[in-house]
Design a protein around this motif. Structure first.
Motif, PDB file in Angstrom:
ATOM      1  N   PRO A   1       0.421  -1.214   0.175  1.00 37.24           N
ATOM      2  CA  PRO A   1      -0.162  -0.413   0.188  1.00 37.24           C
ATOM      3  C   PRO A   1       0.813   1.154   0.161  1.00 37.24           C
ATOM      4  O   PRO A   1       0.359   2.619  -0.573  1.00 37.24           O
ATOM      5  CB  PRO A   1      -0.906   0.156   1.489  1.00 37.24           C
ATOM      6  N   ILE A   2       1.689   1.424   0.847  1.00 33.10           N
ATOM      7  CA  ILE A   2       2.714   2.626   0.848  1.00 33.10           C
ATOM      8  C   ILE A   2       3.505   2.954  -0.409  1.00 33.10           C
ATOM      9  O   ILE A   2       3.929   4.260  -1.113  1.00 33.10           O
ATOM     10  CB  ILE A   2       3.742   2.248   1.863  1.00 33.10           C
ATOM     11  N   ALA A   3       3.345   1.686  -1.866  1.00 34.25           N
ATOM     12  CA  ALA A   3       3.808   2.033  -2.650  1.00 34.25           C
ATOM     13  C   ALA A   3       3.094   2.834  -3.088  1.00 34.25           C
ATOM     14  O   ALA A   3       3.183   3.131  -4.351  1.00 34.25           O
ATOM     15  CB  ALA A   3       4.958   0.562  -3.401  1.00 34.25           C
ATOM     16  N   PHE A   4       1.712   2.438  -3.452  1.00 39.28           N
ATOM     17  CA  PHE A   4       0.474   2.256  -4.446  1.00 39.28           C
ATOM     18  C   PHE A   4       0.250   3.936  -3.517  1.00 39.28           C
ATOM     19  O   PHE A   4       0.334   5.348  -4.617  1.00 39.28           O
ATOM     20  CB  PHE A   4      -0.713   1.896  -4.012  1.00 39.28           C
ATOM     21  N   MET A   5       0.538   4.467  -2.182  1.00 33.66           N
ATOM     22  CA  MET A   5       0.333   5.701  -1.789  1.00 33.66           C
ATOM     23  C   MET A   5       0.641   6.984  -2.158  1.00 33.66           C
ATOM     24  O   MET A   5       0.447   7.740  -2.193  1.00 33.66           O
ATOM     25  CB  MET A   5      -0.374   5.626  -0.633  1.00 33.66           C
ATOM     26  N   LEU A   6       2.257   6.191  -3.069  1.00 34.36           N
ATOM     27  CA  LEU A   6       3.196   7.713  -2.897  1.00 34.36           C
ATOM     28  C   LEU A   6       3.334   7.767  -4.728  1.00 34.36           C
ATOM     29  O   LEU A   6       3.679   8.795  -5.312  1.00 34.36           O
ATOM     30  CB  LEU A   6       4.639   7.071  -2.783  1.00 34.36           C
TER      31      LEU A   6
ATOM     32  N   ILE B   1       6.150   0.543 -13.980  1.00 29.09           N
ATOM     33  CA  ILE B   1       7.397   0.795 -13.368  1.00 29.09           C
ATOM     34  C   ILE B   1       7.804  -0.404 -12.155  1.00 29.09           C
ATOM     35  O   ILE B   1       8.427  -1.255 -11.853  1.00 29.09           O
ATOM     36  CB  ILE B   1       7.871   2.232 -13.531  1.00 29.09           C
ATOM     37  N   MET B   2       6.693   0.541 -10.951  1.00 27.27           N
ATOM     38  CA  MET B   2       6.567   0.053  -9.892  1.00 27.27           C
ATOM     39  C   MET B   2       5.754  -1.541 -10.038  1.00 27.27           C
ATOM     40  O   MET B   2       6.775  -2.264  -9.276  1.00 27.27           O
ATOM     41  CB  MET B   2       5.087   0.708  -8.891  1.00 27.27           C
ATOM     42  N   ALA B   3       5.217  -1.832 -11.023  1.00 30.43           N
ATOM     43  CA  ALA B   3       4.410  -3.290 -11.063  1.00 30.43           C
ATOM     44  C   ALA B   3       5.756  -4.295 -11.674  1.00 30.43           C
ATOM     45  O   ALA B   3       6.184  -5.689 -10.770  1.00 30.43           O
ATOM     46  CB  ALA B   3       3.183  -3.458 -11.888  1.00 30.43           C
ATOM     47  N   LEU B   4       6.712  -3.694 -12.415  1.00 26.37           N
ATOM     48  CA  LEU B   4       8.000  -4.320 -13.270  1.00 26.37           C
ATOM     49  C   LEU B   4       8.639  -5.023 -11.560  1.00 26.37           C
ATOM     50  O   LEU B   4       9.394  -5.921 -11.210  1.00 26.37           O
ATOM     51  CB  LEU B   4       8.684  -3.418 -14.149  1.00 26.37           C
TER      52      LEU B   4
ATOM     53  N   LEU C   1       0.226  -8.278 -13.272  1.00 24.02           N
ATOM     54  CA  LEU C   1      -1.094  -8.367 -13.690  1.00 24.02           C
ATOM     55  C   LEU C   1      -1.832  -7.544 -12.401  1.00 24.02           C
ATOM     56  O   LEU C   1      -2.500  -6.546 -12.732  1.00 24.02           O
ATOM     57  CB  LEU C   1      -1.799  -8.731 -14.708  1.00 24.02           C
ATOM     58  N   TYR C   2      -1.602  -8.249 -11.379  1.00 21.60           N
ATOM     59  CA  TYR C   2      -2.891  -7.662 -10.015  1.00 21.60           C
ATOM     60  C   TYR C   2      -2.514  -6.205  -9.257  1.00 21.60           C
ATOM     61  O   TYR C   2      -2.988  -5.258  -9.911  1.00 21.60           O
ATOM     62  CB  TYR C   2      -1.827  -8.897  -8.987  1.00 21.60           C
ATOM     63  N   TYR C   3      -0.680  -5.844 -10.109  1.00 15.53           N
ATOM     64  CA  TYR C   3      -0.188  -4.430  -9.765  1.00 15.53           C
ATOM     65  C   TYR C   3      -0.701  -3.373 -10.436  1.00 15.53           C
ATOM     66  O   TYR C   3      -1.283  -2.426  -9.876  1.00 15.53           O
ATOM     67  CB  TYR C   3       1.272  -4.475  -9.147  1.00 15.53           C
TER      68      TYR C   3
END
Length: 183
Positions: free
Chosen positions: A108-113, A130-133, A161-163
């Motif tokens: 969640p922190i990655a997504f929030m940023l 980039i984050m998902a990779l 795919l989820y990310y």
């Protein structure tokens, strides 16, 4: 006694036995191991990073975004465990969710940023890609390599795919909610 309750009692006894085994194994083999310390790091450090980098004017939206991500991640993680898609050899605490540091901090922190710093759909989509990779093809293999997770019927492409799907879906939902509250 009703057959349903008899079955429920049998299941409860088995679950209690499994829980006692899990706690004993956790105390003897996992708690305070080097892997456990990594999980503690994964739980605590992202929140410190978040506190340092969070944009104060977006706190409510960001917490809503992160809360939805946490709920989805915990739910899907629990389903994945139930269907033996993966297993966690090391637990932070011997309770569900087993992947607590990942479910309530790392993911969640990655997504929030991303939500905070990439405000247009174009910039957000690029950053999300980039984050998902990185998470799916570097972070998850690393965690599997150091035995924090063991994939049984799962592969990194599914995580990628989820990310992407969750990142786009939750952002769209939060932006819709925000726009409705401003009208």
């Amino acid at each position: 006694m009703d057959a349903r309750f008899e079955n429920m009692d049998k299941i409860r006894l088995l679950e209690d036995h499994i829980y006692r085994l899990d706690v004993r194994g956790w105390l003897e083999n996992e708690f305070l191991s080097w892997e456990w310390w990594i999980l503690l790091f994964f739980l605590v450090v992202p929140w410190f990073i978040w506190l340092k980098l969070a944009k104060r004017d977006l706190l409510v939206e960001s917490y809503l975004f992160g809360s939805i991500i946490i709920i989805i991640t915990i739910l899907l993680d629990t389903v994945g465990l139930q269907f033996s898609f993966w297993e966690y050899p090391i637990e932070f605490l011997p309770v569900i969710p087993r992947a607590f540091p990942f479910d309530v901090s790392m993911v969640p922190i990655a997504f929030m940023l991303l939500f905070n710093y990439f405000r247009t759909w174009k910039s957000y989509s690029i950053a999300l890609l980039i984050m998902a990779l990185i998470y799916a093809f570097i972070g998850e293999p690393f965690c599997e390599w150091i035995h924090l997770v063991y994939y049984i019927k799962w592969n990194y492409l599914y995580s990628f795919l989820y990310y992407i799907v969750v990142g786009i879906g939750v952002r769209a939902l939060v932006l819709t909610i925000v726009s409705l509250t401003k009208k």
